[in-house]
Design a protein around this motif. Structure first.
Motif, PDB file in Angstrom:
ATOM      1  N   GLY A 222      48.161  54.508  38.082  1.00  0.00           N
ATOM      2  CA  GLY A 222      47.823  55.207  39.315  1.00  0.00           C
ATOM      3  C   GLY A 222      46.543  54.658  39.908  1.00  0.00           C
ATOM      4  O   GLY A 222      45.694  55.403  40.413  1.00  0.00           O
ATOM      5  N   ALA A 223      46.414  53.337  39.845  1.00  0.00           N
ATOM      6  CA  ALA A 223      45.160  52.676  40.195  1.00  0.00           C
ATOM      7  C   ALA A 223      45.189  52.041  41.573  1.00  0.00           C
ATOM      8  O   ALA A 223      46.251  51.748  42.136  1.00  0.00           O
ATOM      9  N   GLY A 224      44.005  51.778  42.093  1.00  0.00           N
ATOM     10  CA  GLY A 224      43.865  50.957  43.274  1.00  0.00           C
ATOM     11  C   GLY A 224      44.079  49.505  42.873  1.00  0.00           C
ATOM     12  O   GLY A 224      43.728  49.104  41.747  1.00  0.00           O
ATOM     13  N   LEU A 225      44.639  48.707  43.769  1.00  0.00           N
ATOM     14  CA  LEU A 225      44.956  47.312  43.451  1.00  0.00           C
ATOM     15  C   LEU A 225      44.038  46.389  44.244  1.00  0.00           C
ATOM     16  O   LEU A 225      44.088  46.340  45.477  1.00  0.00           O
ATOM     17  N   GLY A 226      43.194  45.661  43.514  1.00  0.00           N
ATOM     18  CA  GLY A 226      42.232  44.770  44.151  1.00  0.00           C
ATOM     19  C   GLY A 226      42.506  43.316  43.827  1.00  0.00           C
ATOM     20  O   GLY A 226      43.458  42.973  43.123  1.00  0.00           O
ATOM     21  N   ALA A 227      41.653  42.449  44.355  1.00  0.00           N
ATOM     22  CA  ALA A 227      41.812  41.013  44.142  1.00  0.00           C
ATOM     23  C   ALA A 227      40.464  40.337  44.298  1.00  0.00           C
ATOM     24  O   ALA A 227      39.557  40.861  44.954  1.00  0.00           O
ATOM     25  N   SER A 228      40.340  39.165  43.687  1.00  0.00           N
ATOM     26  CA  SER A 228      39.133  38.364  43.891  1.00  0.00           C
ATOM     27  C   SER A 228      39.212  37.666  45.244  1.00  0.00           C
ATOM     28  O   SER A 228      40.279  37.575  45.851  1.00  0.00           O
ATOM     29  N   ARG A 229      38.081  37.152  45.690  1.00  0.00           N
ATOM     30  CA  ARG A 229      38.088  36.434  46.969  1.00  0.00           C
ATOM     31  C   ARG A 229      38.991  35.205  46.904  1.00  0.00           C
ATOM     32  O   ARG A 229      39.700  34.888  47.870  1.00  0.00           O
ATOM     33  N   ALA A 230      38.980  34.529  45.755  1.00  0.00           N
ATOM     34  CA  ALA A 230      39.812  33.333  45.617  1.00  0.00           C
ATOM     35  C   ALA A 230      41.289  33.682  45.786  1.00  0.00           C
ATOM     36  O   ALA A 230      42.048  32.937  46.417  1.00  0.00           O
ATOM     37  N   ALA A 231      41.709  34.809  45.217  1.00  0.00           N
ATOM     38  CA  ALA A 231      43.105  35.233  45.334  1.00  0.00           C
ATOM     39  C   ALA A 231      43.444  35.598  46.778  1.00  0.00           C
ATOM     40  O   ALA A 231      44.533  35.290  47.274  1.00  0.00           O
ATOM     41  N   VAL A 232      42.510  36.246  47.456  1.00  0.00           N
ATOM     42  CA  VAL A 232      42.731  36.617  48.860  1.00  0.00           C
ATOM     43  C   VAL A 232      42.783  35.369  49.735  1.00  0.00           C
ATOM     44  O   VAL A 232      43.661  35.220  50.588  1.00  0.00           O
ATOM     45  N   ASP A 233      41.843  34.450  49.528  1.00  0.00           N
ATOM     46  CA  ASP A 233      41.818  33.221  50.325  1.00  0.00           C
ATOM     47  C   ASP A 233      43.085  32.395  50.123  1.00  0.00           C
ATOM     48  O   ASP A 233      43.534  31.684  51.032  1.00  0.00           O
ATOM     49  N   ALA A 234      43.654  32.483  48.914  1.00  0.00           N
ATOM     50  CA  ALA A 234      44.874  31.731  48.619  1.00  0.00           C
ATOM     51  C   ALA A 234      46.123  32.429  49.152  1.00  0.00           C
ATOM     52  O   ALA A 234      47.219  31.881  49.073  1.00  0.00           O
ATOM     53  N   GLY A 235      45.960  33.645  49.689  1.00  0.00           N
ATOM     54  CA  GLY A 235      47.086  34.356  50.269  1.00  0.00           C
ATOM     55  C   GLY A 235      47.888  35.173  49.276  1.00  0.00           C
ATOM     56  O   GLY A 235      48.978  35.644  49.592  1.00  0.00           O
TER      57      GLY A 235
END
Length: 310
Positions: A222-235
């Motif tokens: 039941g968590a929030g789902l986040g990402a690193s900047r590298a993962a976001v930049d990679a789409g």
């Protein structure tokens, strides 16, 4: 001196960051007043009046404030600013949009993103991506401050009985107009208020793998789902899921980082989490230096096994 807290709200209720900002304001001492600037905002005003520790709620209700345009809200704050020695904003996108305008008009130095209040004129704030803490003393007559919400406990949302005062809303400045708003809607908790956050990094390799591996874990917890900047930049993940210095600052009870090396930029956004779990196959990954629990393993096998065990 009396402290004015600028409420973050949606007209019907106050947002959690307001409660944390009230806690920070209480450490200065003196009465706490809350400004609710909006349109048909009686619900938010009532919620603000119920916050423990708030002495007065000032309501400015008008069409010019309906979309929270920074120019109009800043003018509303300035209309009553002369009565206050402190003006506190949550350090959210909204607060960061309005506070500098108020500080500039008052010709004072803004004190940004505070994480501690040492005395009525001295504050702590992180610098160098959180690797150092600056102690800042201000001699300005009016102190304009933005508060990092994750650094302060939330004030009780109930139990208060503040008096409510209505003031005239400012006229529309005409400097900007509301065109539209595109909102990302999700059944998951919002990252900045989630008690559990799981984040994935570039090691996941693709958007498909990110979804396949990380989504079941987030669903299970039941968590929030986040990402690193590298993962976001990679789409691999959307922009609003980025955790880090240039993304969202989080401090949940539990933070799980999978396939994230732990660059300074990312650590600045999550190292205040209560318990940090890191999963990475690189034993030298910097994320292990801040983790309470570290698992040196391939995330593609470790995360599914963790999901099965939960």
């Amino acid at each position: 001196m009396t402290v004015l807290v600028i409420a973050e709200h949606d007209n019907a209720s106050v947002r959690p960051a307001t409660l944390n900002t009230v806690t920070a304001a209480a450490r200065v001492g003196g009465e706490i007043h809350v400004l609710v600037a909006g349109c048909e905002a009686s619900g938010a005003a009532q919620a603000a009046a119920a916050i423990a520790g708030v002495a007065k709620v000032i309501v400015a209700d008008g069409a010019s404030l309906s979309e929270n345009l920074a120019e109009n809200v800043a003018a509303q704050v300035l209309a009553i600013a002369g009565e206050y020695g402190y003006i506190f904003f949550p350090a959210t996108a909204n607060g960061k949009n309005i506070a500098p305008r108020v500080a500039a008009k008052l010709d004072v130095a803004q004190i940004s993103d505070i994480t501690g209040v040492n005395s009525p004129d001295t504050f702590e704030r992180p610098i160098y991506a959180g690797n150092a803490i600056a102690t800042v003393q201000s001699v300005d007559a009016t102190k304009v401050v933005t508060v990092r919400a994750t650094a302060f406990d939330a004030a009780a949302a109930t139990g208060g009985s503040a008096r409510v005062e209505h003031v005239q809303a400012v006229a529309d400045s005409g400097k900007s107009s509301f065109v539209g708003r595109e909102l990302t809607r999700s059944d998951r908790p919002e990252l900045t208020v989630a008690k559990i956050v799981v984040s994935g990094g570039r090691a996941l390799g693709s958007a498909e793998k990110f979804t396949e591996v990380m989504t079941p874990l987030a669903d299970k917890l039941g968590a929030g789902l986040g990402a690193s900047r590298a993962a976001v930049d990679a789409g691999y993940a959307p922009n609003d899921s980025q955790v880090g210095q240039t993304g969202k600052i989080v401090a949940p009870q539990l933070y799980i980082a999978a396939g994230i090396s732990g660059a300074i930029q990312h650590l600045a956004g999550m190292k205040d989490s209560k318990v940090i779990v890191a999963i990475n196959k690189d034993p030298e990954a910097p994320i292990f230096s801040v983790a309470d629990y570290g698992l040196e393993a391939d995330l593609f096998s470790a995360v599914p096994e963790l999901v099965k065990a939960l």
